[in-house]
Design a protein around this motif. Structure first.
Motif, PDB file in Angstrom:
ATOM      1  N   THR A 117      60.797 -57.648  66.944  1.00  0.00           N
ATOM      2  CA  THR A 117      60.565 -58.553  68.059  1.00  0.00           C
ATOM      3  C   THR A 117      59.083 -58.703  68.387  1.00  0.00           C
ATOM      4  OG1 THR A 117      60.882 -56.680  69.509  1.00  0.00           O
ATOM      5  CG2 THR A 117      62.770 -58.084  69.170  1.00  0.00           C
TER       6      THR A 117
ATOM      7  N   TRP B 119      62.860 -64.972  72.611  1.00  0.00           N
ATOM      8  CA  TRP B 119      64.321 -64.970  72.774  1.00  0.00           C
ATOM      9  C   TRP B 119      64.908 -66.367  72.923  1.00  0.00           C
ATOM     10  CZ3 TRP B 119      66.623 -61.320  70.632  1.00  0.00           C
ATOM     11  CH2 TRP B 119      66.091 -60.020  70.639  1.00  0.00           C
TER      12      TRP B 119
ATOM     13  N   VAL C 172      70.819 -65.664  66.551  1.00  0.00           N
ATOM     14  CA  VAL C 172      71.984 -64.866  66.175  1.00  0.00           C
ATOM     15  C   VAL C 172      73.213 -65.755  66.014  1.00  0.00           C
ATOM     16  CG1 VAL C 172      70.999 -62.820  67.288  1.00  0.00           C
ATOM     17  CG2 VAL C 172      72.753 -64.134  68.487  1.00  0.00           C
ATOM     18  N   TYR C 173      73.238 -66.897  66.690  1.00  0.00           N
ATOM     19  CA  TYR C 173      74.356 -67.832  66.470  1.00  0.00           C
ATOM     20  C   TYR C 173      74.128 -68.689  65.247  1.00  0.00           C
ATOM     21  CZ  TYR C 173      76.355 -65.857  70.441  1.00  0.00           C
ATOM     22  OH  TYR C 173      76.900 -64.920  71.258  1.00  0.00           O
TER      23      TYR C 173
ATOM     24  N   HIS D 159      69.354 -62.561  78.547  1.00  0.00           N
ATOM     25  CA  HIS D 159      70.091 -61.291  78.573  1.00  0.00           C
ATOM     26  C   HIS D 159      69.407 -60.230  77.723  1.00  0.00           C
ATOM     27  CE1 HIS D 159      72.903 -62.839  75.129  1.00  0.00           C
ATOM     28  NE2 HIS D 159      71.852 -62.238  74.628  1.00  0.00           N
TER      29      HIS D 159
ATOM     30  N   PHE E  24      66.920 -58.359  80.688  1.00  0.00           N
ATOM     31  CA  PHE E  24      67.393 -57.869  81.985  1.00  0.00           C
ATOM     32  C   PHE E  24      66.443 -56.846  82.587  1.00  0.00           C
ATOM     33  CE2 PHE E  24      72.105 -58.671  80.730  1.00  0.00           C
ATOM     34  CZ  PHE E  24      72.043 -59.946  81.257  1.00  0.00           C
TER      35      PHE E  24
ATOM     36  N   ALA F 124      82.180 -65.304  75.334  1.00  0.00           N
ATOM     37  CA  ALA F 124      83.359 -64.600  74.825  1.00  0.00           C
ATOM     38  C   ALA F 124      84.589 -65.510  74.803  1.00  0.00           C
ATOM     39  CB  ALA F 124      83.621 -63.359  75.662  1.00  0.00           C
TER      40      ALA F 124
ATOM     41  N   LEU G  58      77.206 -55.154  77.319  1.00  0.00           N
ATOM     42  CA  LEU G  58      75.754 -55.253  77.503  1.00  0.00           C
ATOM     43  C   LEU G  58      75.377 -56.371  78.450  1.00  0.00           C
ATOM     44  CD1 LEU G  58      74.656 -54.812  73.797  1.00  0.00           C
ATOM     45  CD2 LEU G  58      74.077 -53.291  75.665  1.00  0.00           C
ATOM     46  N   ALA G  59      76.269 -57.337  78.596  1.00  0.00           N
ATOM     47  CA  ALA G  59      75.948 -58.497  79.424  1.00  0.00           C
ATOM     48  C   ALA G  59      76.098 -58.197  80.913  1.00  0.00           C
ATOM     49  CB  ALA G  59      76.835 -59.673  79.027  1.00  0.00           C
TER      50      ALA G  59
ATOM     51  N   ASP H 216      73.476 -52.661  81.592  1.00  0.00           N
ATOM     52  CA  ASP H 216      72.463 -52.808  80.542  1.00  0.00           C
ATOM     53  C   ASP H 216      71.231 -51.948  80.825  1.00  0.00           C
ATOM     54  OD1 ASP H 216      71.570 -54.286  78.053  1.00  0.00           O
ATOM     55  OD2 ASP H 216      69.926 -54.782  79.429  1.00  0.00           O
TER      56      ASP H 216
ATOM     57  N   VAL I  69      72.777 -50.356  71.680  1.00  0.00           N
ATOM     58  CA  VAL I  69      72.398 -51.722  71.304  1.00  0.00           C
ATOM     59  C   VAL I  69      72.361 -51.850  69.783  1.00  0.00           C
ATOM     60  CG1 VAL I  69      70.590 -53.467  71.458  1.00  0.00           C
ATOM     61  CG2 VAL I  69      71.146 -52.082  73.451  1.00  0.00           C
TER      62      VAL I  69
ATOM     63  N   ILE J 211      76.271 -58.331  63.320  1.00  0.00           N
ATOM     64  CA  ILE J 211      75.521 -58.910  62.201  1.00  0.00           C
ATOM     65  C   ILE J 211      76.019 -58.410  60.851  1.00  0.00           C
ATOM     66  CG2 ILE J 211      73.258 -59.106  61.132  1.00  0.00           C
ATOM     67  CD1 ILE J 211      72.028 -59.429  63.736  1.00  0.00           C
TER      68      ILE J 211
HETATM   69  C1  HEM Z   1      80.344 -62.241  72.921  1.00  0.00           C
HETATM   70  C2  HEM Z   1      79.257 -62.218  72.218  1.00  0.00           C
HETATM   71  C3  HEM Z   1      77.961 -61.441  72.511  1.00  0.00           C
HETATM   72  C4  HEM Z   1      77.484 -60.921  73.665  1.00  0.00           C
HETATM   73  C5  HEM Z   1      78.142 -60.996  75.023  1.00  0.00           C
HETATM   74  C6  HEM Z   1      76.199 -60.296  73.372  1.00  0.00           C
HETATM   75  C7  HEM Z   1      75.370 -59.668  74.292  1.00  0.00           C
HETATM   76  C8  HEM Z   1      74.172 -59.031  74.000  1.00  0.00           C
HETATM   77  C9  HEM Z   1      73.253 -58.474  74.951  1.00  0.00           C
HETATM   78  C10 HEM Z   1      73.435 -58.513  76.452  1.00  0.00           C
HETATM   79  C11 HEM Z   1      72.197 -57.922  74.266  1.00  0.00           C
HETATM   80  C12 HEM Z   1      70.941 -57.254  74.856  1.00  0.00           C
HETATM   81  C13 HEM Z   1      71.066 -55.791  74.890  1.00  0.00           C
HETATM   82  C14 HEM Z   1      69.791 -55.066  75.237  1.00  0.00           C
HETATM   83  O1  HEM Z   1      68.763 -55.302  74.564  1.00  0.00           O
HETATM   84  O2  HEM Z   1      69.819 -54.242  76.167  1.00  0.00           O
HETATM   85  C15 HEM Z   1      72.448 -58.133  72.893  1.00  0.00           C
HETATM   86  C16 HEM Z   1      71.617 -57.721  71.869  1.00  0.00           C
HETATM   87  C17 HEM Z   1      71.700 -58.162  70.560  1.00  0.00           C
HETATM   88  N1  HEM Z   1      72.710 -58.958  70.044  1.00  0.00           N
HETATM   89 FE1  HEM Z   1      74.360 -59.619  71.047  1.00  0.00          FE
HETATM   90  N2  HEM Z   1      75.939 -60.442  72.060  1.00  0.00           N
HETATM   91  C18 HEM Z   1      76.991 -61.139  71.492  1.00  0.00           C
HETATM   92  C19 HEM Z   1      77.104 -61.543  70.185  1.00  0.00           C
HETATM   93  C20 HEM Z   1      76.119 -61.347  69.233  1.00  0.00           C
HETATM   94  C21 HEM Z   1      76.138 -61.928  67.911  1.00  0.00           C
HETATM   95  C22 HEM Z   1      77.197 -62.864  67.390  1.00  0.00           C
HETATM   96  C23 HEM Z   1      75.023 -61.478  67.277  1.00  0.00           C
HETATM   97  C24 HEM Z   1      74.535 -61.733  65.864  1.00  0.00           C
HETATM   98  C25 HEM Z   1      75.146 -62.313  64.904  1.00  0.00           C
HETATM   99  C26 HEM Z   1      74.300 -60.624  68.188  1.00  0.00           C
HETATM  100  C27 HEM Z   1      73.114 -59.990  67.878  1.00  0.00           C
HETATM  101  C28 HEM Z   1      72.390 -59.237  68.742  1.00  0.00           C
HETATM  102  C29 HEM Z   1      71.142 -58.591  68.413  1.00  0.00           C
HETATM  103  C30 HEM Z   1      70.405 -58.690  67.055  1.00  0.00           C
HETATM  104  C31 HEM Z   1      70.723 -57.901  69.537  1.00  0.00           C
HETATM  105  C32 HEM Z   1      69.515 -56.984  69.658  1.00  0.00           C
HETATM  106  C33 HEM Z   1      68.263 -57.653  69.780  1.00  0.00           C
HETATM  107  C34 HEM Z   1      67.124 -56.648  69.901  1.00  0.00           C
HETATM  108  O3  HEM Z   1      66.825 -56.238  71.024  1.00  0.00           O
HETATM  109  O4  HEM Z   1      66.569 -56.261  68.869  1.00  0.00           O
HETATM  110  N3  HEM Z   1      75.003 -60.564  69.358  1.00  0.00           N
HETATM  111  N4  HEM Z   1      73.663 -58.821  72.736  1.00  0.00           N
END
Ligand code: HEM
Ligand SMILES: [Cu+2]
Lengths: 208, 614
Positions: free
Chosen positions: B137, B245, B252-253, B298, B301, B321, B366-367, B372, B381, B389
């Motif tokens: 990042t 971000w 990520v989508y 998100h 936070f 979701a 996490l959301a 969080d 995380v 992924i």
């Molecule tokens: C219902 C679906 C999802 C929700 C509610 C969600 C929620 C979150 C939240 C709140 C974080 C931040 C956590 C933190 O740093 O304290 C996070 C981090 C992350 N999410 Fe998701 N996510 C979802 C789906 C996905 C998908 C589909 C991917 C990838 C294909 C993904 C990849 C990541 C990555 C790479 C991070 C970490 C980023 C970093 O700080 O390096 N997430 N997610």
């Protein structure tokens, strides 16, 4: 997938007469969508940092309405002449296209000259890239726009030169059309720069 | 048609691939390059896990550890999974919509070479003074000159060049899908993989410019004395977080939607049923794409945006979701009552569903902003995003590769090796990442190179490292499978799986013009409709005629090379090199724009139902 070159009669809307042409026009609109995000991000950054002069010159101290007004006038007029070029394109009149584009390019060059003068002037007043966050944001946003103008000018000139040889065909028509579209886009961005950077900058005070 | 050459230019071997503008060959280039970067990223991951296998060991040390985690994340996201997605999109999307080609073959090639040279530039940092070490990042101020070395310059320039390639690739797919569909292929008859590629390309178009700007600003700060992120001169580090971000969350989508598309195709084919709830799938995909842009904060936070902002972004995040749930249920209902078969492709698809669901659930956890604050920057995380992924996307990619390999290369992958591939990878994956949830809850932070003995972290870390070896074995088995397939003399049939969509209507691998005659599409699952009507293949929409093809070109390679050279000029502050590189690229652009490409024609009597040599 027809790709014809020499046409006795050009079709109407020659820029969209072939699939290649249609693809180019659509692709270019999408590209401009991306450019909008690009400039949007730069604007947001500028708005966040516009009051962070760090003890260096502020926008209120620097900006000169007259200079910016002339620059704006030049650019907006050039937008109009590029519309005339597009209209000439639809009339399939290459001579008129060339004429209007030449005027567009000259106006664009005038704008660029003023901008360069402006930047040099500010540097002499003590506003360098490294002076403050405001300076970095200002030079980056306005400079990015300027770079777009410079690119647009070179692009149009290139088209004009090659069209003297190739003439107006279904291959060259989309290129003219897109160059004019691009030129408009640059103008629209300038209107925002004029408002957000200069007008808001001269009024001063905390807004963002 | 007098001005055209009537024969395909003579091309062979390496030169063919350096100059190709054929989307099927560009697909293969993406796959090879992405595969190589995947191995590099995997090696980095193994080293990370080895360093963490036991408490308080000094295998690689703190500095190298930082470089490893940074390069692992960056490589995997930008240089490994993205290109493999692009490989499948290039190979399959034009076929699924019944097109002879993509909208901009030249730009397509340019996109590949930009990505490739950007990736190479980034990776040479290992040998030229140290890799980037500020995390994938690259948060400022950590990523500014005071705290990080020259590696971050490689990050900034490498990603910029590669990102440009991705952006123009996205535009190419958008225009291709909008303008080049065969007659009858309405939007609501498009296969799900094409739909997801379409939405993904839209996300690329609006997300990548944000990172472009972020990287430019960081570059100005690092190289030209800018002050965007330097608080001492009025700069603001949170701007970087936002820009990163605003790109990063849609990214990520961008990654997961194509995987959703693959799963939809695979599950439906191997259940012998049409996809359950097709229109709700389309709607859910579009909605996820839209919401993907609304939730970036998100990741911030704990930055201190305030309770209101956190609440809104938390709620918006949880909304995702809902459409995701719709998709999961639709896949289950597609299988329900179907005649299910389980070749390797479908094993990966079915393994995907529960795994991704777990990742989604931890995402919702996490959301919740107050929660969080507890999980953030912990191993929890790490577990979450690897479940989505790797358990989501990488499983999806394996499913897609096993499914479409015969179409791309004309050879079947071996099923026995495939099953071993699946089970070692699947079990290895869960061993690696499941314990990480608990490690995080027990207080293990992410991005630390070691931990103390007897704090209940030893066992979890040990298991996690063992799991990583399982995934390594799975990957090696895949490579073996590729070699076995390449050596085998058995050719794949046109339609090995009894498929439903258009790509199965033409030979494997497809001829360079894809379709001899553009097909007429008469329903969703175009080929299946014809099969059900008792027809042998597609009904043509046009008479047989000459086919116009674009000429190959060396310019995309050269243009990218120019930027590559200029990149080094920036990194080493050598502006002569910068100017040379940029002028070279501009010169190539100039050449391209004054020399129109007349292309060439393949004559009617040269058309055969035979494939290209891959
Ligand atoms: C219902 C679906 C999802 C929700 C509610 C969600 C929620 C979150 C939240 C709140 C974080 C931040 C956590 C933190 O740093 O304290 C996070 C981090 C992350 N999410 Fe998701 N996510 C979802 C789906 C996905 C998908 C589909 C991917 C990838 C294909 C993904 C990849 C990541 C990555 C790479 C991070 C970490 C980023 C970093 O700080 O390096 N997430 N997610
Ligand atoms: Cu996110």
């Amino acid at each position: 997938m027809a790709n014809h070159h020499a046409h006795a009669v050009l079709p109407d809307e020659p820029e969209k007469a072939t699939l290649e042409g249609k693809n180019k026009v659509l692709g270019f609109w999408l590209f401009l969508g991306g450019e909008t995000v690009l400039f949007g991000s730069l604007f947001a950054t500028f708005i966040a940092l516009r009051d962070q002069a760090n003890g260096g010159p502020t926008s209120q101290a620097l900006f000169d309405m007259n200079l910016v007004a002339v620059a704006t006038l030049l650019l907006l007029t050039s937008s109009m002449t590029s519309v005339m070029a597009t209209l000439a394109l639809h009339k399939k009149d290459l001579k008129k296209i060339q004429l209007w584009l030449t005027i567009t390019v000259l106006l664009g060059l005038g704008f660029l000259a003023l901008e360069i003068y402006e930047f040099v002037h500010y540097v002499n007043e003590g506003l360098k890239m490294s002076t403050s966050a405001f300076a970095s944001a200002f030079y980056t946003l306005v400079g990015f726009h300027g770079a777009h103008v410079a690119f647009g000018i070179s692009w149009i000139i290139l088209l004009q030169v090659s069209a003297t040889k190739k003439g107006l065909t279904v291959v060259t028509a989309p290129k003219f059309y897109l160059a004019c579209l691009y030129w408009h886009f640059i103008d629209v961005v300038w209107v925002f720069i004029f408002t957000v950077v200069y007008l808001m900058g001269m009024i001063g005070g905390k807004v963002g | 048609m007098s001005a055209h050459a009537s024969h395909a230019p003579n091309r062979s071997g390496l030169w063919d691939y350096l100059t190709t503008v054929d989307h099927k060959k560009i697909a293969i280039l993406y796959l090879i390059a992405g595969g190589i970067f995947f191995l590099a990223g995997g090696l980095e991951a193994l080293l990370i896990r080895l360093q963490l296998m036991y408490p308080e060991i000094e295998l690689v040390g703190a500095k190298t550890f930082n470089e490893l985690i940074t390069m692992h994340g960056t490589t995997m996201i930008f240089l490994a999974v993205m290109p493999v997605i692009f490989a499948l999109m290039n190979a399959i999307v034009p076929l699924q919509i019944g097109a002879r080609d993509v909208a901009f073959p030249f730009v397509n090639a340019l996109g590949f070479w930009l990505f490739f040279f950007g990736g190479v530039l980034l990776n040479t940092s290992w040998f030229l003074g140290g890799a980037p070490d500020a995390g994938w990042t690259s948060y400022t101020t950590l990523a500014l000159n005071q705290y990080s070395g020259i590696g971050v310059d490689f990050y900034v320039l490498g990603l910029q060049i590669a990102g440009l390639g991705t952006l123009i690739g996205g535009i190419n797919f958008l225009v291709t899908i909008i303008n080049m569909r065969a007659p009858g292929m309405t939007f609501m008859r498009m296969p799900m993989f094409t739909w997801s590629s379409f939405i993904t390309s839209g996300l690329i178009l609006f997300a990548f410019p944000a990172i472009t700007v972020g990287l430019v600003l960081l570059m100005f700060d690092r190289l030209f004395g800018g002050n965007f992120f330097n608080p001492d001169a009025g700069g603001n580090v949170v701007i970087w977080e936002h820009l990163f971000w605003i790109f990063g969350h849609p990214e990520v989508y961008i990654l997961i939607l194509p995987a959703f598309g693959i799963i939809s195709e695979v599950v439906s084919t191997f259940s012998r049923k049409r996809l359950f709830g097709y229109s709700s799938m389309v709607f859910a995909t579009a909605l996820i794409g839209f919401l993907g842009f609304m939730v970036w904060a998100h990741h911030m936070f704990t930055t201190g945006l305030g309770a209101i902002a956190n609440t809104l972004f938390g709620l918006a995040t949880m909304l995702i979701a809902v459409p995701t749930g719709i998709k999961i249920f639709n896949w289950l209902l597609t299988m329900w009552g179907g005649q299910i078969r389980f070749p390797t492709a479908n094993l990966f698809a079915v393994g995907f569903i529960p795994t991704f669901t777990i990742g989604g659930m931890t995402g919702v956890m996490l959301a919740v902003p107050p929660a969080d604050y507890q999980y953030h920057d912990s191993y929890f995380v790490v577990a979450h995003f690897h479940y989505v992924i790797v358990g989501g996307l990488v499983f999806g990619l394996f499913a897609g590769l096993y499914y479409w390999w015969p179409k791309m290369f004309g050879k079947m992958l071996n099923e026995t090796i495939g099953k071993w591939n699946f089970w070692t990878f699947f079990i290895g994956f869960h061993l690696t990442f499941f314990p990480q949830h608990f490690l995080g809850l027990m207080g293990m932070p992410r991005r630390v190179f070691t931990y103390l003995k007897d704090q209940n972290l030893d066992m979890g870390n040990f298991i996690s490292t063992i799991g990583a070896f399982g995934m390594t074995i799975g990957t090696i088995l895949f490579l073996i499978n590729v070699v076995v397939a390449a050596k085998s003399s058995k050719r794949a049939p046109a339609d090995p799986w009894d498929g439903r969509s258009l790509e199965w209507a033409i030979p494997s691998p497809p001829p360079e013009y894809n379709f001899v005659q553009t097909p007429l599409v008469r329903g969703l699952d175009a080929l299946w409709v014809e099969k059900m009507a008792g027809n042998k293949g597609m009904t043509p929409a046009e008479p047989i005629g000459d086919i116009h093809m674009p000429s190959p070109s060396f310019l995309p390679f050269l243009m990218s090379l120019g930027l590559f050279v200029a990149g080094y000029g920036f990194i080493y502050h050598n502006y002569v090199v910068v100017v040379i590189g940029l002028l070279f690229t501009l010169g190539c652009m100039f050449t391209r724009s004054v020399k129109d490409d007349p292309g060439y024609h393949i004559h009617e009597d040269e058309l055969e139902e035979k494939g290209v040599k891959a």
